[in-house]
Design a protein around this motif. Sequence first.
Motif, PDB file in Angstrom:
ATOM      1  N   VAL A   1       0.775  -1.117  -0.012  1.00 52.66           N
ATOM      2  CA  VAL A   1      -0.109   0.016  -0.059  1.00 52.66           C
ATOM      3  C   VAL A   1       0.921   1.281   0.050  1.00 52.66           C
ATOM      4  O   VAL A   1       0.608   2.325  -0.694  1.00 52.66           O
ATOM      5  CB  VAL A   1      -0.896  -0.218   1.221  1.00 52.66           C
ATOM      6  CG1 VAL A   1      -1.704   1.327   1.667  1.00 52.66           C
ATOM      7  CG2 VAL A   1      -2.008  -1.033   1.133  1.00 52.66           C
ATOM      8  N   SER A   2       1.932   1.325   0.753  1.00 52.05           N
ATOM      9  CA  SER A   2       2.868   2.386   0.933  1.00 52.05           C
ATOM     10  C   SER A   2       3.403   2.633  -0.541  1.00 52.05           C
ATOM     11  O   SER A   2       3.771   3.564  -0.934  1.00 52.05           O
ATOM     12  CB  SER A   2       3.763   2.148   1.893  1.00 52.05           C
ATOM     13  OG  SER A   2       3.309   2.134   2.940  1.00 52.05           O
ATOM     14  N   VAL A   3       4.016   1.698  -1.176  1.00 53.59           N
ATOM     15  CA  VAL A   3       4.492   1.620  -2.381  1.00 53.59           C
ATOM     16  C   VAL A   3       3.711   2.290  -3.519  1.00 53.59           C
ATOM     17  O   VAL A   3       3.921   3.339  -4.251  1.00 53.59           O
ATOM     18  CB  VAL A   3       5.191   0.425  -2.703  1.00 53.59           C
ATOM     19  CG1 VAL A   3       5.436   0.496  -4.487  1.00 53.59           C
ATOM     20  CG2 VAL A   3       6.402  -0.069  -2.181  1.00 53.59           C
ATOM     21  N   SER A   4       2.425   1.743  -3.602  1.00 49.54           N
ATOM     22  CA  SER A   4       1.452   2.449  -4.594  1.00 49.54           C
ATOM     23  C   SER A   4       1.122   3.862  -4.093  1.00 49.54           C
ATOM     24  O   SER A   4       0.971   4.493  -5.090  1.00 49.54           O
ATOM     25  CB  SER A   4       0.255   1.495  -4.662  1.00 49.54           C
ATOM     26  OG  SER A   4      -0.434   1.614  -3.573  1.00 49.54           O
ATOM     27  N   GLY A   5       0.861   4.098  -3.076  1.00 50.50           N
ATOM     28  CA  GLY A   5       0.630   5.310  -2.461  1.00 50.50           C
ATOM     29  C   GLY A   5       1.519   6.363  -2.703  1.00 50.50           C
ATOM     30  O   GLY A   5       1.482   7.720  -2.999  1.00 50.50           O
ATOM     31  N   ALA A   6       2.850   5.993  -2.594  1.00 48.21           N
ATOM     32  CA  ALA A   6       3.957   7.038  -2.832  1.00 48.21           C
ATOM     33  C   ALA A   6       3.993   7.573  -4.215  1.00 48.21           C
ATOM     34  O   ALA A   6       4.547   8.615  -4.430  1.00 48.21           O
ATOM     35  CB  ALA A   6       5.335   6.168  -2.755  1.00 48.21           C
ATOM     36  N   PHE A   7       3.535   6.918  -5.235  1.00 50.01           N
ATOM     37  CA  PHE A   7       3.424   7.526  -6.606  1.00 50.01           C
ATOM     38  C   PHE A   7       2.433   8.399  -6.786  1.00 50.01           C
ATOM     39  O   PHE A   7       2.452   9.181  -7.849  1.00 50.01           O
ATOM     40  CB  PHE A   7       3.473   6.501  -7.698  1.00 50.01           C
ATOM     41  CG  PHE A   7       4.404   5.473  -7.783  1.00 50.01           C
ATOM     42  CD1 PHE A   7       5.842   5.791  -8.037  1.00 50.01           C
ATOM     43  CD2 PHE A   7       4.592   4.285  -7.086  1.00 50.01           C
ATOM     44  CE1 PHE A   7       6.813   5.095  -8.289  1.00 50.01           C
ATOM     45  CE2 PHE A   7       5.581   3.641  -6.996  1.00 50.01           C
ATOM     46  CZ  PHE A   7       6.762   3.930  -7.739  1.00 50.01           C
ATOM     47  N   VAL A   8       1.570   8.790  -5.883  1.00 44.97           N
ATOM     48  CA  VAL A   8       0.247   9.772  -6.272  1.00 44.97           C
ATOM     49  C   VAL A   8       0.779  11.067  -6.142  1.00 44.97           C
ATOM     50  O   VAL A   8       0.405  11.928  -6.980  1.00 44.97           O
ATOM     51  CB  VAL A   8      -0.853   9.437  -4.828  1.00 44.97           C
ATOM     52  CG1 VAL A   8      -1.770  10.592  -5.164  1.00 44.97           C
ATOM     53  CG2 VAL A   8      -1.253   8.174  -5.073  1.00 44.97           C
ATOM     54  N   ILE A   9       1.746  11.445  -5.074  1.00 45.65           N
ATOM     55  CA  ILE A   9       1.983  12.910  -5.459  1.00 45.65           C
ATOM     56  C   ILE A   9       2.867  13.429  -6.712  1.00 45.65           C
ATOM     57  O   ILE A   9       2.608  14.374  -7.061  1.00 45.65           O
ATOM     58  CB  ILE A   9       2.761  13.436  -4.026  1.00 45.65           C
ATOM     59  CG1 ILE A   9       2.044  12.729  -2.787  1.00 45.65           C
ATOM     60  CG2 ILE A   9       3.410  14.648  -4.110  1.00 45.65           C
ATOM     61  CD1 ILE A   9       0.746  13.770  -2.664  1.00 45.65           C
TER      62      ILE A   9
ATOM     63  N   ASP B   1      -9.313  13.961  -2.104  1.00 46.48           N
ATOM     64  CA  ASP B   1      -8.766  13.301  -0.976  1.00 46.48           C
ATOM     65  C   ASP B   1      -9.494  13.270   0.200  1.00 46.48           C
ATOM     66  O   ASP B   1     -10.161  12.436   0.985  1.00 46.48           O
ATOM     67  CB  ASP B   1      -7.449  13.548  -0.739  1.00 46.48           C
ATOM     68  CG  ASP B   1      -6.679  12.440   0.027  1.00 46.48           C
ATOM     69  OD1 ASP B   1      -6.957  11.366   0.208  1.00 46.48           O
ATOM     70  OD2 ASP B   1      -6.099  12.988   1.184  1.00 46.48           O
ATOM     71  N   LYS B   2      -9.806  14.605   0.922  1.00 45.10           N
ATOM     72  CA  LYS B   2     -10.516  15.081   1.748  1.00 45.10           C
ATOM     73  C   LYS B   2     -11.835  14.712   1.856  1.00 45.10           C
ATOM     74  O   LYS B   2     -12.571  14.118   2.693  1.00 45.10           O
ATOM     75  CB  LYS B   2     -10.273  16.621   2.126  1.00 45.10           C
ATOM     76  CG  LYS B   2      -8.869  16.868   2.812  1.00 45.10           C
ATOM     77  CD  LYS B   2      -8.942  18.265   2.948  1.00 45.10           C
ATOM     78  CE  LYS B   2      -7.733  18.806   3.438  1.00 45.10           C
ATOM     79  NZ  LYS B   2      -6.391  18.260   3.475  1.00 45.10           N
ATOM     80  N   LEU B   3     -12.753  14.907   0.622  1.00 47.25           N
ATOM     81  CA  LEU B   3     -13.955  14.516   0.297  1.00 47.25           C
ATOM     82  C   LEU B   3     -14.145  12.832   0.466  1.00 47.25           C
ATOM     83  O   LEU B   3     -15.161  12.429   1.352  1.00 47.25           O
ATOM     84  CB  LEU B   3     -14.488  14.932  -1.118  1.00 47.25           C
ATOM     85  CG  LEU B   3     -15.946  14.508  -1.480  1.00 47.25           C
ATOM     86  CD1 LEU B   3     -16.931  15.428  -0.699  1.00 47.25           C
ATOM     87  CD2 LEU B   3     -16.156  14.604  -2.755  1.00 47.25           C
ATOM     88  N   ILE B   4     -13.312  12.359  -0.017  1.00 45.66           N
ATOM     89  CA  ILE B   4     -13.509  10.541   0.060  1.00 45.66           C
ATOM     90  C   ILE B   4     -13.274  10.306   1.614  1.00 45.66           C
ATOM     91  O   ILE B   4     -13.869   9.459   2.063  1.00 45.66           O
ATOM     92  CB  ILE B   4     -12.431   9.907  -0.936  1.00 45.66           C
ATOM     93  CG1 ILE B   4     -13.117  10.168  -2.179  1.00 45.66           C
ATOM     94  CG2 ILE B   4     -12.552   8.477  -0.683  1.00 45.66           C
ATOM     95  CD1 ILE B   4     -14.331   9.991  -2.656  1.00 45.66           C
TER      96      ILE B   4
END
Length: 168
Positions: free
Chosen positions: A49-57, A87-90
């Motif tokens: 999860v951390s790996v996939s999330g790191a590419f968002v920014i 992000d905040k809405l979800i």
Amino acid sequence: VLGTWASIISFTALLALLVFGDPTQISLKNVGFMTIAFIGVYILARGSVSVSGAFVIPMISDCADYETYLSGRFVPGMMGTLFSFIDKLISSFATTIVAFGVASIGFADRMPDVTDTANPQIFWMTMFLFIGMPMLGWIASLIAMKFYPLDKVKMEEVQAHIQELKNA
């Protein structure tokens, strides 16, 4: 995409471990197979999860550059704000989803706690909220990425075009 697939696979393994194993055997006071397996699979799952999330920014910057490429407008602030808003809405729905979930299994006036007897309804609602909801998000992410036009080749084209605009 690879990080998202790794998240799906590792959380599926975690679900299988909890469904087919005996979760009551997970304990740091009496370390056995279930404890070691749970900790190992959980570390892999959260790492994925951390790996996939790191590419968002960095993708926010790519989207801003792509908008500049398409329209000539420089909009990184708008892209960051739009991402933050969504992000905040979800995220704001998380508590509501949990509340409706536990209310649907009979906890309309309070949340379950450690004094409640474990039962299949609590277990399956926990699995749905802990694993099922993120799975739905990852599947949506994979579908969205299928139509995401920015790959390495396209971003090189975008960067070259932006450099031409700067030079002009």
